[in-house]
Design an enzyme around this catalytic site. Sequence first.
Site, PDB file in Angstrom:
ATOM      1  N   ILE A 122     -23.201  36.535 -12.736  1.00 31.71           N
ATOM      2  CA  ILE A 122     -23.986  37.656 -12.005  1.00 31.71           C
ATOM      3  C   ILE A 122     -23.919  37.303 -10.558  1.00 31.71           C
ATOM      4  CG2 ILE A 122     -25.835  39.347 -11.747  1.00 31.71           C
ATOM      5  CD1 ILE A 122     -24.796  39.196 -14.593  1.00 31.71           C
ATOM      6  N   SER A 169     -29.311  32.251 -20.294  1.00 30.22           N
ATOM      7  CA  SER A 169     -27.980  32.319 -19.496  1.00 30.22           C
ATOM      8  C   SER A 169     -26.957  31.912 -20.636  1.00 30.22           C
ATOM      9  CB  SER A 169     -27.902  31.246 -18.588  1.00 30.22           C
ATOM     10  OG  SER A 169     -26.599  30.840 -18.196  1.00 30.22           O
ATOM     11  N   ASN A 180     -38.370  35.533 -15.698  1.00 32.23           N
ATOM     12  CA  ASN A 180     -37.126  35.287 -14.992  1.00 32.23           C
ATOM     13  C   ASN A 180     -37.072  34.121 -13.895  1.00 32.23           C
ATOM     14  OD1 ASN A 180     -34.745  36.747 -13.599  1.00 32.23           O
ATOM     15  ND2 ASN A 180     -36.291  36.524 -11.775  1.00 32.23           N
ATOM     16  N   TYR A 197     -29.656  22.666 -16.378  1.00 32.18           N
ATOM     17  CA  TYR A 197     -29.817  23.856 -16.546  1.00 32.18           C
ATOM     18  C   TYR A 197     -29.611  24.478 -17.949  1.00 32.18           C
ATOM     19  CZ  TYR A 197     -28.900  28.673 -14.795  1.00 32.18           C
ATOM     20  OH  TYR A 197     -29.109  30.298 -14.822  1.00 32.18           O
ATOM     21  N   ASN A 254     -46.581  29.448  -8.459  1.00 28.81           N
ATOM     22  CA  ASN A 254     -45.438  28.728  -8.813  1.00 28.81           C
ATOM     23  C   ASN A 254     -45.442  28.780 -10.300  1.00 28.81           C
ATOM     24  OD1 ASN A 254     -43.759  26.603  -9.537  1.00 28.81           O
ATOM     25  ND2 ASN A 254     -44.934  24.895  -8.657  1.00 28.81           N
ATOM     26  N   ALA A 290     -29.656  23.034 -20.845  1.00 27.60           N
ATOM     27  CA  ALA A 290     -30.742  22.416 -21.671  1.00 27.60           C
ATOM     28  C   ALA A 290     -31.885  23.519 -21.507  1.00 27.60           C
ATOM     29  CB  ALA A 290     -31.058  20.987 -21.609  1.00 27.60           C
ATOM     30  N   SER A 291     -32.551  23.635 -20.367  1.00 25.33           N
ATOM     31  CA  SER A 291     -33.622  24.705 -20.001  1.00 25.33           C
ATOM     32  C   SER A 291     -33.371  25.778 -20.729  1.00 25.33           C
ATOM     33  CB  SER A 291     -33.764  24.721 -18.520  1.00 25.33           C
ATOM     34  OG  SER A 291     -32.791  25.647 -17.653  1.00 25.33           O
ATOM     35  N   LYS A 292     -31.991  26.545 -20.422  1.00 22.67           N
ATOM     36  CA  LYS A 292     -31.669  27.840 -21.021  1.00 22.67           C
ATOM     37  C   LYS A 292     -31.551  27.818 -22.548  1.00 22.67           C
ATOM     38  CE  LYS A 292     -31.829  29.854 -17.013  1.00 22.67           C
ATOM     39  NZ  LYS A 292     -32.777  30.831 -16.786  1.00 22.67           N
TER      40      LYS A 292
HETATM   41  P1  NAI Z   1     -32.256  33.925  -7.259  1.00 18.75           P
HETATM   42  O1  NAI Z   1     -32.231  32.439  -6.952  1.00 18.75           O
HETATM   43  O2  NAI Z   1     -31.697  34.867  -6.553  1.00 18.75           O
HETATM   44  O3  NAI Z   1     -33.828  34.341  -7.488  1.00 18.75           O
HETATM   45  C1  NAI Z   1     -34.752  33.487  -8.347  1.00 18.75           C
HETATM   46  C2  NAI Z   1     -36.047  33.823  -7.908  1.00 18.75           C
HETATM   47  O4  NAI Z   1     -36.867  32.916  -8.577  1.00 18.75           O
HETATM   48  C3  NAI Z   1     -36.137  33.579  -6.418  1.00 18.75           C
HETATM   49  O5  NAI Z   1     -36.787  34.415  -5.608  1.00 18.75           O
HETATM   50  C4  NAI Z   1     -37.015  32.100  -6.356  1.00 18.75           C
HETATM   51  O6  NAI Z   1     -37.792  32.327  -5.224  1.00 18.75           O
HETATM   52  C5  NAI Z   1     -37.946  32.381  -7.537  1.00 18.75           C
HETATM   53  N1  NAI Z   1     -38.289  31.118  -7.880  1.00 18.75           N
HETATM   54  C6  NAI Z   1     -37.708  29.926  -7.916  1.00 18.75           C
HETATM   55  N2  NAI Z   1     -38.607  28.972  -8.383  1.00 18.75           N
HETATM   56  C7  NAI Z   1     -39.869  29.428  -8.849  1.00 18.75           C
HETATM   57  C8  NAI Z   1     -40.968  29.095  -9.065  1.00 18.75           C
HETATM   58  N3  NAI Z   1     -41.285  27.783  -9.518  1.00 18.75           N
HETATM   59  N4  NAI Z   1     -41.954  29.928  -9.318  1.00 18.75           N
HETATM   60  C9  NAI Z   1     -41.820  31.417  -8.934  1.00 18.75           C
HETATM   61  N5  NAI Z   1     -40.473  31.827  -8.443  1.00 18.75           N
HETATM   62  C10 NAI Z   1     -39.586  30.968  -8.279  1.00 18.75           C
HETATM   63  O7  NAI Z   1     -31.667  33.721  -8.732  1.00 18.75           O
HETATM   64  P2  NAI Z   1     -31.047  34.963  -9.750  1.00 18.75           P
HETATM   65  O8  NAI Z   1     -29.453  34.866  -9.565  1.00 18.75           O
HETATM   66  O9  NAI Z   1     -31.820  36.082  -9.434  1.00 18.75           O
HETATM   67  O10 NAI Z   1     -31.550  34.315 -11.144  1.00 18.75           O
HETATM   68  C11 NAI Z   1     -32.687  35.060 -11.767  1.00 18.75           C
HETATM   69  C12 NAI Z   1     -32.763  34.413 -13.254  1.00 18.75           C
HETATM   70  O11 NAI Z   1     -31.542  34.468 -13.829  1.00 18.75           O
HETATM   71  C13 NAI Z   1     -32.989  32.759 -13.395  1.00 18.75           C
HETATM   72  O12 NAI Z   1     -33.738  32.504 -14.377  1.00 18.75           O
HETATM   73  C14 NAI Z   1     -31.293  32.325 -13.545  1.00 18.75           C
HETATM   74  O13 NAI Z   1     -31.352  31.145 -14.146  1.00 18.75           O
HETATM   75  C15 NAI Z   1     -30.775  33.502 -14.503  1.00 18.75           C
HETATM   76  N6  NAI Z   1     -29.478  33.490 -14.478  1.00 18.75           N
HETATM   77  C16 NAI Z   1     -28.690  34.022 -13.407  1.00 18.75           C
HETATM   78  C17 NAI Z   1     -27.303  34.189 -13.625  1.00 18.75           C
HETATM   79  C18 NAI Z   1     -26.538  34.292 -12.234  1.00 18.75           C
HETATM   80  O14 NAI Z   1     -25.246  34.479 -12.091  1.00 18.75           O
HETATM   81  N7  NAI Z   1     -27.155  34.622 -11.044  1.00 18.75           N
HETATM   82  C19 NAI Z   1     -26.420  33.978 -14.621  1.00 18.75           C
HETATM   83  C20 NAI Z   1     -27.609  33.578 -15.734  1.00 18.75           C
HETATM   84  C21 NAI Z   1     -29.001  33.443 -15.719  1.00 18.75           C
END
Ligand code: NAI
Length: 248
Positions: A189, A143, A91, A156, A64, A158-160
Amino acid sequence: MGLLNGKVALVTGAARGIGKAIALKLASEGAAIAFTDLVIDENGKATEKEIAALGVKAKGYASNAASFDDTEKVVNAIAEEFGRIDILVNNAGITKDGALKRMTEDQWDAVIAVNLKSVFNFTKAVQPIMWKQASGSVINMSSVVGVSGNANQCNYSASKAGIIGFTKSAAKEMGLRGIRHNAIAPGFIITEMTGVLPEDVKKEWESKIPLKRGGTPDEVAKATLFLASDLSSYVSGQVIHVCGGMNT
Ligand code: NAI
């Protein structure tokens, strides 16, 4: 000859989505890959196999990212198994959207812990290793909404935004040891995270993007490869927007 031969990369939250695309991209350039996710289930094991099929060492770890203790343990285990850590990609991230008037304390705390505290946890745990190596590249997934803000995403955004401040500070602090820190600000994305949005919301987003489409995880991964490799050897403390021209 890959751009990352001999390097070890650690990617958090990489069982799926953007993290997985990043792990595959870095592996395709020769990096050994350690990745984390909350659980390493069948899906995580399949990701591990897909990465290993590119001919590099690959291992998924259940951890985690919001937990300081979990993170110290997993980084120690990875350092022992892989011998070094050259690239860290923070990520892992979640959304818990809602109007501020209805946002609960839990929604706030969870998003700040998973998105922002995780960056502190991993960067702190990896720092002594990179410091000893006198090199390293840390890439933090911010983001566009961390820069521009977004209604219903106070937690979200604020975190980013916090990630950007952290990145710039860490770059100033660790530059003297050749350790670079940069952030990526993806726009819209197409992943499972955004897949849950209603069609009309997706269409509205796309209409506002100059390139008139959502981005792919691979397009974020390509920017990550640039920052992870020596192609960006004089780039530190920066935020690269990967957003189809949405934020300029
Ligand atoms: P996603 O939800 O498809 O994948 C995120 C992954 O992180 C998942 O495998 C999840 O199980 C894992 N995760 C969640 N909480 C966790 C924790 N406490 N410890 C370890 N792993 C954990 O999300 P996505 O779209 O691939 O996003 C990846 C990153 O990119 C994130 O930080 C998101 O905020 C950022 N992002 C995504 C955008 C989008 O449009 N999809 C846009 C801007 C930023």
